[in-house]
Design a protein around this motif. Structure first.
Motif, PDB file in Angstrom:
ATOM      1  N   THR A  12      32.517  34.617  37.213  1.00 46.71           N
ATOM      2  CA  THR A  12      33.567  34.978  36.265  1.00 46.71           C
ATOM      3  C   THR A  12      33.957  36.446  36.433  1.00 46.71           C
ATOM      4  O   THR A  12      34.953  36.885  35.885  1.00 46.71           O
ATOM      5  N   ASP A  89      36.690  32.862  33.142  1.00 48.57           N
ATOM      6  CA  ASP A  89      37.581  33.060  34.281  1.00 48.57           C
ATOM      7  C   ASP A  89      38.909  32.365  33.989  1.00 48.57           C
ATOM      8  O   ASP A  89      38.974  31.139  33.862  1.00 48.57           O
ATOM      9  N   LYS A  91      41.396  31.782  35.832  1.00 45.97           N
ATOM     10  CA  LYS A  91      41.852  30.861  36.889  1.00 45.97           C
ATOM     11  C   LYS A  91      41.193  29.483  36.760  1.00 45.97           C
ATOM     12  O   LYS A  91      41.730  28.491  37.237  1.00 45.97           O
ATOM     13  N   GLN A  92      40.022  29.439  36.137  1.00 47.19           N
ATOM     14  CA  GLN A  92      39.297  28.172  36.022  1.00 47.19           C
ATOM     15  C   GLN A  92      39.475  27.525  34.653  1.00 47.19           C
ATOM     16  O   GLN A  92      39.101  26.367  34.470  1.00 47.19           O
ATOM     17  N   THR A  95      35.305  25.664  31.583  1.00 47.39           N
ATOM     18  CA  THR A  95      34.562  24.660  32.347  1.00 47.39           C
ATOM     19  C   THR A  95      33.350  24.204  31.525  1.00 47.39           C
ATOM     20  O   THR A  95      32.978  24.865  30.554  1.00 47.39           O
TER      21      THR A  95
END
Ligand code: GDP
Length: 433
Positions: A12, A89, A91-92, A95
């Motif tokens: 991250t 993060d 971009k992710q 999760t």
């Protein structure tokens, strides 16, 4: 100082955020004098607050599965820190691993500040709101590599930081007893406590799980820092070297005097010198205790040899006092307190300029400055400008003429003449206009 831990699943960007935060102060303390290790903590400053940042990503367990590692990191953060930055993060998105970390952090009573890293301002779909489902409020959107939003994050961190508990008692001396496992730290503490039978109280840490022990000796008050850390053994993270390292850092940080314990039946190792390096970096007064002296044969001869060995290994701690003890039969434990008292007294000492210059004149007569860089140093006069760290300003003909060995000579003269044994000091040379 407060402690802020950065927590989050791998990748991250914890390390880059960490670097960004400590670089704000431009003070990454480089490893020097053979003190080498991965840095997982750093001193930071934002607005008026100083704090310690921990990159928990640097705390790794050998041969353990991923999930266990993250769990250990989060647990250490919850235990040691005053506040937690939970990093995601962008971009992710969120999760399952993030959710797992969140579940761990729900158990924490420390403030958690949510930050979403790798944020791209250009993204038209960017919205902080989806992250609010994690239950830590609105996140701060940041990009550590570009420095976006980090100031806002730190504003929030400072805002949430618990107030500093000032140990306002001037007459109390805070002592950190540090050293690698099995050198006899706990035994030393026990021999101190057993001898006195005057334990005033165990002060449970209000924010951290550390317990300081207050004692009274000859009418004087001392706090032995983090005695709980010495007693409590065998927990999963106790075996994580970097964790105990961290614990040592925070103990040293809040100490007036540091006692570094070594085992005199063994050779000095890198682990010893690395731990000593903490006291050096934090510029703390230090006493190096060579313990288990009862087991050392031929003591008369050993005193010189062991002193030399310690001096050779701890070159950067030239100012350290050295004392040989046995926690086992309590040899010289009383002397440890004498030395601590002397150091404590030295921390408030301000030398009169006239007396200081008398001593320096004599020192120069005894041992004139060598020629260096094409000239010979001439000291016009010196004065102590600050009590702690004892700081001395020398007005000289040319600062370039100061040879480091001559500087050390002057420092040692001041140290011996004015009782600054064990105390680091600062000598500044200025050209007299
Ligand atoms: P710590 O991990 O640094 O707290 O070390 P401990 O206090 O647990 O001591 C480790 C071992 O060394 C124990 O078996 C102690 O009994 C022993 N020990 C500690 N100090 C001395 C000492 O001065 N002399 C002797 N002979 N043994 C000691």
């Amino acid at each position: 100082k407060g402690i802020v831990a950065i927590v989050g699943r791998p990748n991250t960007g914890k390390s880059s955020l960490f670097n960004r935060i400590i670089r704000e102060k431009k003070s990454i303390v480089e490893d020097k004098n053979g003190v080498t290790r991965d840095r997982i903590y750093g001193n930071a400053e934002w607005l008026t607050r100083q704090f310690i940042v921990i990159d928990t990503g640097g705390i790794t367990l050998q041969d353990e599965p991923f999930a266990k590692e993250i769990k250990a990191q989060a647990e250490i953060a919850m235990q040691e820190a005053d506040e937690i930055i939970f990093l995601l993060d962008y971009k992710q998105g969120i999760t399952p691993d993030d959710e797992a970390v969140a579940r761990l952090l729900y158990k924490s009573d420390k403030p958690v500040v949510l930050a979403v890293n790798k944020y791209d301002r250009q993204d038209p779909n960017a919205s902080p709101y989806e992250y609010m489902s994690l239950g830590f409020g609105e996140p701060v959107m940041i990009s550590s590599t570009h420095g976006i939003g980090v100031g806002d994050l730190l504003d929030k961190v400072i805002h949430e930081m618990p107030p500093i508990e000032e140990d306002a008692d001037e007459n109390n001396t805070r002592v950190a007893i540090i050293g690698k496992p099995n050198v006899g730290k706990s035994s030393l503490v026990n021999s101190i406590l057993g001898e006195d039978r005057m334990i005033v109280s165990d002060i449970a840490g209000t924010t951290r799980d550390s317990v300081d022990t207050k004692i009274k000796r000859d009418g004087k008050d001392y706090t032995l820092i983090d005695t709980a850390g010495l007693r409590k053994k065998g927990k999963i993270y106790e075996n994580v070297e970097k964790y105990s390292y961290l614990r040592t850092v925070s103990a040293v940080n809040s100490a007036d005097v540091v006692v570094l314990v070594l085992d005199m039946t063994k050779k000095i190792t890198d682990q010893d010198t690395n731990i000593g390096g903490i006291a050096f970096e934090e510029r703390k007064p230090i006493i190096i205790v060579g313990n288990k002296w009862d087991l050392v044969p031929d003591k008369e001869k050993a005193i010189g040899e062991k002193t030399e060995e310690i001096r050779a290994y701890f070159k950067y701690l030239q100012y350290a006092q050295i004392l040989f003890t046995s926690a086992h039969d309590k040899t010289r434990v009383y002397k440890l307190f004498d030395d601590i008292d002397n150091i404590k007294a030295a921390l408030n000492r301000k030398i009169k300029t006239s007396v200081l210059n008398e001593v320096l004149n004599r020192a120069q007569l005894l041992n004139p400055a060598p020629k260096h860089n094409g000239g010979r140093l001439k000291i016009y006069y010196a004065s102590q400008v600050q009590a702690y760290l004892p700081t001395f300003v020398f007005f000289v003909n040319n600062p370039d003429y100061v040879h480091f060995s001559y500087k050390r000579y002057l420092e040692n003269q001041i140290r011996q003449q004015f009782g600054f044994e064990g105390v680091p000091m600062n000598l500044i040379f200025r050209e007299r206009k």
